[in-house]
Write an enzyme that holds these catalytic residues in place. Structure first.
Site, PDB file in Angstrom:
ATOM      1  N   HIS A   1       0.814  -1.226   0.000  1.00  0.00           N
ATOM      2  CA  HIS A   1       0.000   0.000   0.000  1.00  0.00           C
ATOM      3  C   HIS A   1       0.848   1.277   0.000  1.00  0.00           C
ATOM      4  O   HIS A   1       0.321   2.361  -0.257  1.00  0.00           O
ATOM      5  CB  HIS A   1      -0.922   0.037   1.215  1.00  0.00           C
ATOM      6  CG  HIS A   1      -2.024  -0.975   1.177  1.00  0.00           C
ATOM      7  ND1 HIS A   1      -2.862  -1.113   0.101  1.00  0.00           N
ATOM      8  CD2 HIS A   1      -2.409  -1.909   2.087  1.00  0.00           C
ATOM      9  CE1 HIS A   1      -3.731  -2.088   0.347  1.00  0.00           C
ATOM     10  NE2 HIS A   1      -3.476  -2.588   1.536  1.00  0.00           N
ATOM     11  N   ALA A   2       2.111   1.171   0.334  1.00  0.00           N
ATOM     12  CA  ALA A   2       2.960   2.364   0.426  1.00  0.00           C
ATOM     13  C   ALA A   2       3.141   2.990  -0.951  1.00  0.00           C
ATOM     14  O   ALA A   2       3.635   2.364  -1.886  1.00  0.00           O
ATOM     15  CB  ALA A   2       4.318   2.001   1.026  1.00  0.00           C
TER      16      ALA A   2
END
Length: 724
Positions: free
Chosen positions: A178-179
């Site tokens: 998700h980063a």
């Protein structure tokens, strides 16, 4: 020469060419694990942090290692001492801290600097950053653990590429997919897989030219997708729960129509599940129809698996049912790519038991064990439909997805309109001719053909006592397309629109009507920043704030059809509607149920349950036995299963029941209005008569006549006289 001597000479002549005849099989499976990754943890701020720990629990990596040890694959002492991790079938890969020049191949320098700054923050600053962040937390060890996790994944991939191990699994945290390049998000600090991919492409340009990243975490890997969205050297395929953009990360970037851009167009494949409850058959079906055919055609040099286990049974976030056996089968298929060069990297998965058994199933297959038999190989209709949409979207990029002349890009062609816009224009004409319904003015900040006639209303609806608000998906179109060309014969194509039956009913009762069309795509607004689900929520709030709340109506009836019912559920939870909404009715065929959120107070759930009627088709996924067979919770409303197979049959078949439910409280309200009017008139007359009687008493007293026995009202005295 004897026959025996001849056989001996021939046998002697057969000699090995040299070297290991089966080098891949002879290698061990790598394991990257470091107990120090547990140092990253959420700062405890209240007692609930002890009783209900954060889902991204530091124990996640330990529980996986313990499962491997209990299965005899590694030494149990390695859980706290890396010297013991080595075993006869697994080789330890030491984790090390990632370097700035590696991480910034994906992330902006300011992102690196921010994560670095958490090392020296005070506790209150860490808590503040946690509260401000997008589902992330920080402590003073987060910086170190993020580098350790990322560096461990880099070296795991290097070990696979260099042939030190045949394949590998990196049991690391914090996770990474998700980063984003510019921010941490979704429990992720650095994007481990994206950084490792960039490093491998940079440092092994001859060995690795193409990388295939498969992401089966239940959440879409938005950060990984963005990192390679315009890169033709990295194929990214994600299977994830989407829920029409409502499931985290909560945008349309994970939809099936997001296929990459620029040089990377066609190298991004999303398989977005429309609801929870997906199981073994759904994932195996998607693998066989989409994942593996595209992967074979891409022909990668390295496969990296973003392996979240939050689609496993028992995970409260994922709510799916993918078994360890299915994870094993999918791993077995991936091993057939890139000469077996496969690196598995832990992402999500928050049920400690589920991630342990699932990771064990994957690891055994990596080592060489056969996957366990599947107990369920049946694909649900929802997954079949989703896969079909993916195939159509990818057909123009991959030969294996293209059958005949399947059309995939009509929306961009000249002189072409989306059928849902054409159908809505037809509906608007019909409703105008029949009921004089016209467009309700809505302020917009965008332009789209889909906005024309999106909201229609009857004349004078603001002054009616009852208003029926119908929010619906576009009507169903039934047809049989040509299997090769995709063309349809209009004479064999039908529109099924049972909504008209409810408009007829409302008009016959002299109710006001607002009709809201909610297409899943707005023509001209197909970009990632325009979320149609959020747009519908905003539209429903706008209609309430600018029309319904200002109207004279005492009674409001909400009817939601298909996915669009989410809009009225959202409205009911975000505005005070309880004094006027008499009934909320929803029809759903296979669309996800929507829970009301208690934004205003905790009593809204009980109110919604008592005043709602949510009718589902017989085969709605909520009734699937794999979901536990339990009735939905009260926050989803009063959910009832019907005998109907499609939404139009449902709306027609349950018409009388729905109308009776809608009118029940309205009839009570009408009687209450009559009683209130009678009480008002009675009080008014009493006041008038009392005033008149007092006047007469004063006059008679002046004449010396005793009036104490006179009744309070007298039919012989006109009201007009009493008031003079």
């Amino acid at each position: 020469m004897s026959t025996k001597t001849q056989e001996t000479q021939e046998t002697t002549a057969i000699r090995a060419i040299g070297g290991d005849p089966i080098p891949y099989v002879s290698l061990k499976t790598g394991l990257c694990y470091d107990i120090r990754m547990r140092y990253h943890s959420k700062i405890v701020t209240n007692a609930y942090d002890y009783t209900d720990p954060h889902p991204e629990d530091p124990r996640r990596v330990y529980r996986i290692y313990r499962a491997l040890a209990e299965a005899g694959l590694v030494d149990g002492r390695g859980a706290s001492n890396a010297a013991y991790i080595q075993s006869s079938v697994m080789q330890h890969i030491a984790a090390r801290e990632a370097l700035k020049d590696e991480v910034t191949l994906v992330h902006e320098v300011k992102h690196w600097n921010f994560i670095a700054s958490t090392r020296d923050m005070r506790q209150e600053e860490l808590i503040e950053e946690t509260d401000k962040g997008d589902s992330v937390y920080f402590n003073n060890e987060s910086w170190f653990c993020a580098k350790l996790s990322c560096g461990g994944v880099i070296d795991t991939c290097k070990a696979v590429v260099e042939g030190k191990v045949k394949n590998a699994i990196a049991v690391v945290r914090p996770p990474g997919h998700h980063a984003e390049p510019f921010k941490p998000a979704g429990f992720c600090l650095f994007n481990n897989v994206a950084v490792a991919s960039r490093v491998i492409l940079r440092e092994y340009p001859e060995k690795v030219k193409k990388i295939f990243i498969l992401d089966w975490d239940i959440h879409h890997g938005n950060g990984t997708q963005r990192a390679f969205y315009n890169d033709p050297n990295v194929l990214y395929i994600s299977l994830h729960r989407y829920d029409n953009g409502r499931f985290y990360p909560g945008d349309s970037f994970g939809n099936y129509d997001k296929c990459g851009e620029g040089a990377g167009e066609g190298f991004n494949v999303n398989i977005p599940w429309p609801c929870g409850g997906m199981g073994d058959g759904d994932y195996i079906y998607a693998f066989q129809r989409v994942v593996m055919p595209i992967a074979y055609e891409f022909n990668p040099d390295l496969v990296i698996l973003s392996s979240g286990f939050d689609a496993a049974p028992g995970d409260e976030l994922g709510e799916c049912f993918v078994s360890p056996a299915a994870y094993g089968h999918m791993t077995h298929m991936l091993k057939s790519l890139a000469h077996g060069r496969l690196a598995v990297v832990l992402e999500g998965g928050y049920n400690l038991d589920s991630i342990a058994t699932s990771a064990l199933g994957v690891t055994k297959v990596l080592i060489g064990d056969a996957p366990l038999p599947l107990t369920n190989s049946y694909a649900r209709p929802e997954s079949v439909q989703t896969v079909d949409k993916v195939i159509r979207a990818q057909a123009k990029y991959w030969r294996c997805m293209k059958i005949g002349n399947t059309v995939t890009d009509y929306p961009g062609a000249p002189a072409v309109e989306r059928l849902h816009d054409v159908v809505r224009a037809y509906q608007a004409v019909q409703l105008f001719q029949k009921y004089n319904m016209t467009a309700l003015p809505i302020f917009r900040d965008r332009i789209s053909n889909s906005f024309q006639d999106q909201v229609l209303c009857t004349p004078g609806f603001l002054s009616t006592n009852t208003i029926v608000v119908i929010v619906h998906d576009p009507p169903t179109v039934w047809t049989n397309p040509d299997p090769v060309t995709g063309k349809i014969d209009l004479e064999d194509t039908y529109i099924a629109d049972a909504e008209n039956k409810y408009i007829d009913w409302a008009i016959s009762k002299k109710y006001g009507v607002i009709d809201v069309n909610a297409p899943r795509i707005f023509t001209g607004q197909e970009d990632e920043n325009y979320n149609t689900s959020v747009a519908l929520q905003d539209l429903c709030l706008y209609i309430w704030d600018n029309y319904l709340d200002l109207s004279d109506a005492r009674n409001l009836i909400f009817i939601g059809i298909g996915d669009a019912h989410a809009g009225i559920v959202y409205l009911s939870g975000h505005r005070e509607v309880r004094d006027r909404v008499r009934a909320t009715i929803a029809f759903t065929e296979d669309e996800p149920l929507c829970a009301i959120v208690p934004i205003r107070d905790e009593f809204i759930i009980d109110w919604y349950y008592k005043n709602s009627l949510v009718l589902t088709c017989n085969k709605h996924p909520v009734w699937d036995i794999s979901n536990g067979g339990k009735n939905p919770r009260k926050k989803f409303g009063n959910v009832l299963r019907t005998e109907y197979d499609n939404i139009n049959e449902l709306m027609v078949g349950k018409f009388d029941q729905v109308v009776a439910f809608a009118e029940e409280d309205i009839e009570e309200d009408v009687q209450a209005m009559k009683d209130e009017a009678n009480d008002t008139n009675k009080n008014k007359n009493d006041n008038i008569k009392t005033k008149g009687t007092n006047g007469l008493s004063q006059a008679n007293k002046m004449e010396g006549v005793e009036m104490s026995g006179m009744p309070r009202s007298s039919s012989s005295v006109p009201v007009s006289s009493l008031t003079n």
